[in-house]
Design a protein around this motif. Structure first.
Motif, short mmCIF file in Angstrom:
data_model
loop_
_atom_site.label_atom_id
_atom_site.label_comp_id
_atom_site.label_asym_id
_atom_site.label_seq_id
_atom_site.Cartn_x
_atom_site.Cartn_y
_atom_site.Cartn_z
N ALA A 52 16.20 2.11 12.77
CA ALA A 52 14.88 2.71 12.61
C ALA A 52 13.89 2.18 13.63
CB ALA A 52 14.36 2.46 11.19
N VAL A 53 13.92 0.88 13.90
CA VAL A 53 13.02 0.29 14.89
C VAL A 53 13.31 0.84 16.27
CG1 VAL A 53 12.40 -1.87 16.05
CG2 VAL A 53 12.58 -1.81 13.57
N ALA A 54 14.59 0.89 16.64
CA ALA A 54 14.96 1.40 17.97
C ALA A 54 14.59 2.86 18.12
CB ALA A 54 16.45 1.19 18.20
N GLY A 55 14.86 3.65 17.10
CA GLY A 55 14.59 5.08 17.20
C GLY A 55 13.12 5.43 17.16
N TYR A 56 12.34 4.70 16.39
CA TYR A 56 10.92 5.04 16.25
C TYR A 56 10.07 4.49 17.40
CZ TYR A 56 6.27 5.64 14.32
OH TYR A 56 4.96 5.99 14.15
N LEU A 57 10.31 3.25 17.78
CA LEU A 57 9.47 2.64 18.82
C LEU A 57 9.84 3.15 20.21
CD1 LEU A 57 9.25 -1.07 17.61
CD2 LEU A 57 7.62 0.78 17.26
N GLY A 58 11.12 3.38 20.47
CA GLY A 58 11.54 3.84 21.78
C GLY A 58 11.22 2.80 22.86
N GLY A 59 11.16 3.26 24.10
CA GLY A 59 10.78 2.38 25.20
C GLY A 59 11.72 1.21 25.36
N TRP A 60 11.15 0.05 25.71
CA TRP A 60 11.99 -1.11 25.96
C TRP A 60 12.62 -1.66 24.68
CZ3 TRP A 60 11.07 -5.90 23.83
CH2 TRP A 60 9.79 -6.11 23.27
N TRP A 61 11.94 -1.44 23.52
CA TRP A 61 12.55 -1.80 22.25
C TRP A 61 13.89 -1.07 22.08
CZ3 TRP A 61 11.51 -5.27 18.43
CH2 TRP A 61 10.25 -5.88 18.43
N ASP A 62 13.88 0.20 22.34
CA ASP A 62 15.08 1.02 22.21
C ASP A 62 16.15 0.57 23.19
OD1 ASP A 62 16.67 3.14 21.22
OD2 ASP A 62 16.06 4.41 22.88
N ARG A 63 15.78 0.33 24.43
CA ARG A 63 16.76 -0.07 25.44
C ARG A 63 17.40 -1.41 25.11
NH1 ARG A 63 12.71 2.21 28.76
NH2 ARG A 63 11.81 0.15 29.18
#
Length: 308
Positions: free
Chosen positions: A125-136
């Motif tokens: 959920a964190v990776a999908g919602y925040l996107g950007g470098w969090w996701d990467r």
């Protein structure tokens, strides 16, 4: 006035279609439970797993032997009225040891499955919602864990965990059992964040973590429940495999894996040492898998339509 106008509980719209007043939209939860009621494998799994759990809790009550007791007069004896599952080479009661081992395996499975699902839900959920470098960063970490040979890591870490309680094995198994579902939750979250109710919450100033906790996670909870249920059987198998090869539960603790390891060398000459723990393991994993499989089909009927 027509005859339809006189019927109680019916209204007619402007197009002439009859709309019953009692008609109400069915919630997703009620729809899933209605599907589960018509799935025989779900009830077989529930009854089977419930019976196994009750046996693990109360099975020692009618038995006169503790799993640490030694009967030196009946060493290596076959099943009898005195020792229902027979005894080991040194006189241990296999029935008592099987129940104690089943308890340990069930505890590990029932804790590892939900714990791995919780980790998958939060990370995805964190990776999908925040996107950007969090996701990467999170996706890179997930992919790294997926390509690492988990069994090899378990073997390397086993000397460390031998000095710790078997509870440490729960966190080790959960730490390597969440990655695939995390990627699924990430994909679902990327779709959910573009929905109107998420945008409305964001425009109203609701903070990120509240949106994830109140809106994202509840909408993917069905996937997490399925993953946790299926993870119970997988965790029991993983613990049994590790204990079988000497990298999981260590003596004097007992699990189904240690019993299988102790009995596999005598499976041909004294089959009761191997058959009873193996049969209980198969029945337990099968029951948990039937429940998880039925839940998956109830949430997504297209995944296994008309299999019952």
């Amino acid at each position: 006035m027509s005859l339809l106008d006189e019927l109680p509980g019916a209204e007619t719209d402007t197009a002439g279609a009859d709309i019953p007043q009692s008609a109400k939209p069915v919630s997703r939860t009620r729809l899933v439970f209605s599907r589960l009621r018509g799935m025989p494998r779900f009830w077989v799994g529930v009854v089977g797993l419930g019976a196994i759990a009750l046996w693990a809790i109360f099975g020692l009550v009618p038995n006169a032997w503790n799993y640490t007791d030694l009967d030196i007069y009946n060493m290596g004896s076959s099943p009898s009225s005195l020792h229902w599952f027979g005894t080991s080479d040194i006189g241990e009661d296999i029935y008592a040891q099987t129940i104690v081992g089943l308890r340990k395996s069930l505890i590990i499975g029932l804790l590892v499955g939900p714990l791995a699902a919780i980790i998958a839900g939060i990370v995805g959920a964190v990776a999908g919602y925040l996107g950007g470098w969090w996701d990467r960063v999170l996706v890179w970490f997930i992919d790294l864990l997926l390509v690492l040979p988990s069994l090899f890591l378990f073997i390397l870490l086993s000397p460390i965990f031998k000095s710790l309680s078997w509870v440490a094995l729960i966190f080790l198994l959960a730490g390597f059992g969440w990655m695939i579902m995390a990627r699924v939750i990430r994909a679902q979250t990327r779709s959910l964040r573009e929905r109107d109710f998420i945008k409305a919450a964001r425009f109203m100033g609701v903070d990120t973590w509240t949106i994830i906790r109140r809106h994202i996670l509840p909408n993917v909870s069905s996937l997490l429940i399925i993953d946790a249920t299926l993870g119970v059987g997988g965790a029991i198998l993983s613990e049994t495999t590790l204990s079988f090869f000497g990298f999981g539960i260590q003596a004097p603790d007992v699990s189904l894996g240690t019993l299988l390891a102790a009995g596999q060398s005598a499976a041909a000459t004294r089959p009761w040492l191997f058959i009873f723990p193996a049969a209980i393991l198969v029945f337990t994993v099968l029951s948990a898998s039937l429940i998880g499989d039925a839940l998956r089909d109830a949430v997504d009927p297209t995944s296994g339509a008309n299999r019952d």
